[in-house]
Write a protein that holds these residues in place. Structure first.
Motif, PDB file in Angstrom:
ATOM      1  N   CYS A   2       0.816  -1.293  -0.007  1.00 28.15           N
ATOM      2  CA  CYS A   2      -0.028  -0.011   0.135  1.00 28.15           C
ATOM      3  C   CYS A   2       0.974   1.358  -0.089  1.00 28.15           C
ATOM      4  CB  CYS A   2      -0.877   0.050   1.280  1.00 28.15           C
ATOM      5  SG  CYS A   2      -2.170  -0.897   1.256  1.00 28.15           S
ATOM      6  N   PRO A   3       0.342   2.299  -0.596  1.00 29.24           N
ATOM      7  CA  PRO A   3       1.110   3.605  -0.398  1.00 29.24           C
ATOM      8  C   PRO A   3       1.067   4.052   1.028  1.00 29.24           C
ATOM      9  CG  PRO A   3      -0.432   3.681  -2.202  1.00 29.24           C
ATOM     10  CD  PRO A   3      -0.820   2.421  -1.577  1.00 29.24           C
ATOM     11  N   GLN A   6      -1.833   4.221   3.830  1.00 30.72           N
ATOM     12  CA  GLN A   6      -3.252   4.020   3.537  1.00 30.72           C
ATOM     13  C   GLN A   6      -3.429   2.434   3.858  1.00 30.72           C
ATOM     14  OE1 GLN A   6      -4.188   4.459  -0.482  1.00 30.72           O
ATOM     15  NE2 GLN A   6      -3.384   6.800  -0.699  1.00 30.72           N
ATOM     16  N   ARG A  10      -9.003   0.514   1.681  1.00 30.93           N
ATOM     17  CA  ARG A  10      -9.413   1.893   1.150  1.00 30.93           C
ATOM     18  C   ARG A  10      -8.244   2.460   0.261  1.00 30.93           C
ATOM     19  NH1 ARG A  10     -13.150   3.221   4.823  1.00 30.93           N
ATOM     20  NH2 ARG A  10     -12.855   2.956   6.908  1.00 30.93           N
ATOM     21  N   THR A  11      -7.358   1.513  -0.236  1.00 27.99           N
ATOM     22  CA  THR A  11      -6.350   2.261  -1.160  1.00 27.99           C
ATOM     23  C   THR A  11      -7.096   1.867  -2.629  1.00 27.99           C
ATOM     24  OG1 THR A  11      -4.009   2.410  -2.060  1.00 27.99           O
ATOM     25  CG2 THR A  11      -5.194  -0.003  -1.452  1.00 27.99           C
ATOM     26  N   GLU A  12      -6.473   2.620  -3.484  1.00 23.88           N
ATOM     27  CA  GLU A  12      -6.944   2.628  -4.910  1.00 23.88           C
ATOM     28  C   GLU A  12      -5.738   1.996  -5.844  1.00 23.88           C
ATOM     29  OE1 GLU A  12      -8.673   6.201  -6.397  1.00 23.88           O
ATOM     30  OE2 GLU A  12     -10.228   6.294  -4.800  1.00 23.88           O
ATOM     31  N   SER A  13      -4.514   1.952  -5.332  1.00 23.31           N
ATOM     32  CA  SER A  13      -3.590   1.426  -6.052  1.00 23.31           C
ATOM     33  C   SER A  13      -2.513   0.697  -5.067  1.00 23.31           C
ATOM     34  CB  SER A  13      -2.760   2.319  -6.686  1.00 23.31           C
ATOM     35  OG  SER A  13      -2.087   3.527  -5.656  1.00 23.31           O
ATOM     36  N   LEU A  14      -1.760  -0.229  -5.644  1.00 23.64           N
ATOM     37  CA  LEU A  14      -0.915  -0.889  -4.894  1.00 23.64           C
ATOM     38  C   LEU A  14       0.423  -0.929  -5.931  1.00 23.64           C
ATOM     39  CD1 LEU A  14      -2.876  -4.241  -4.082  1.00 23.64           C
ATOM     40  CD2 LEU A  14      -2.218  -2.406  -2.597  1.00 23.64           C
ATOM     41  N   GLU A  78       0.319  -3.710   4.347  1.00 19.45           N
ATOM     42  CA  GLU A  78      -0.237  -2.634   4.598  1.00 19.45           C
ATOM     43  C   GLU A  78       1.102  -1.882   5.727  1.00 19.45           C
ATOM     44  OE1 GLU A  78      -4.639  -2.266   5.575  1.00 19.45           O
ATOM     45  OE2 GLU A  78      -3.499  -1.984   7.810  1.00 19.45           O
TER      46      GLU A  78
END
Length: 189
Positions: A2-3, A6, A10-14, A78
């Protein structure tokens, strides 16, 4: 991965990285100029090929990777922050490695000319078959006089096939010349 800061849900990208306990050791040794052979099982698909290409780019010998099965094992990280710890979610079964059976890999050929063999407890944690493949490799490595090292690398969330680590790991660690780990893991094994 995860960024930073985040949560996985809830994240939109990995961000993606190819790695894992044994792969990370092989890359490090390769970067230090030590000849390394990496042995595992991976499916015959573009994602697995990208993983192999990544290992090769660091100088790791991948010719003994067995191509079978349909899935590459993955894990998600995460990253923690000052309030909450980091979290790892594994998705390793039924990966190509977890369904390997003894006799699939020609360990005599793999170990020809080798001096060391390194493995981790993560491999034995996946399935009884994977633990049996570890035992097979360790027996042949010992017969060939290799120095055997293990990272106990206990992950409670991986031992899901009805066996407790204390039923598997003491025998496997008995083949080893060098063992790394922490006190809590030693107590578990």
């Amino acid at each position: 991965d995860c960024p930073p800061g985040q949560r996985l849900q809830r994240t939109e990208s990995l961000r993606t990285f190819f790695g894992g306990a044994e792969a990370n050791v092989s890359v490090l040794l390769s970067q230090l100029g030590v000849p390394v052979r990496y042995v595992t099982a991976l499916p015959d698909n573009p994602i697995a090929q990208a993983a192999i290409d990544s290992l090769k780019s660091f100088g790791t010998d991948t010719r003994f990777i067995h191509r079978s099965g349909e899935r590459i094992g993955i894990y998600f990280t995460e990253n923690g922050n000052s309030i909450r710890p980091s979290k790892v979610i594994y998705d390793l079964s039924p990966s190509s490695f977890s369904i390997l059976t003894p006799g699939t890999i020609d360990w005599n050929k793999v170990f020809d000319g080798a001096s060391h063999f390194h493995w981790t407890g993560i491999s034995a944690a996946l399935t009884q078959n994977a633990a049996d493949v570890c035992r097979e490799a360790l027996q042949i490595a010992k017969q060939k006089g290799l120095t055997i090292s293990a990272d106990m690398n206990y992950r409670s969330t991986l031992w899901n096939y009805g066996r407790h680590p204390s039923e598997i790991m003491p025998e496997l660690l008995g083949y080893c010349d060098i063992i790394t780990g922490d006190i809590d893991t030693a107590d578990t094994y």
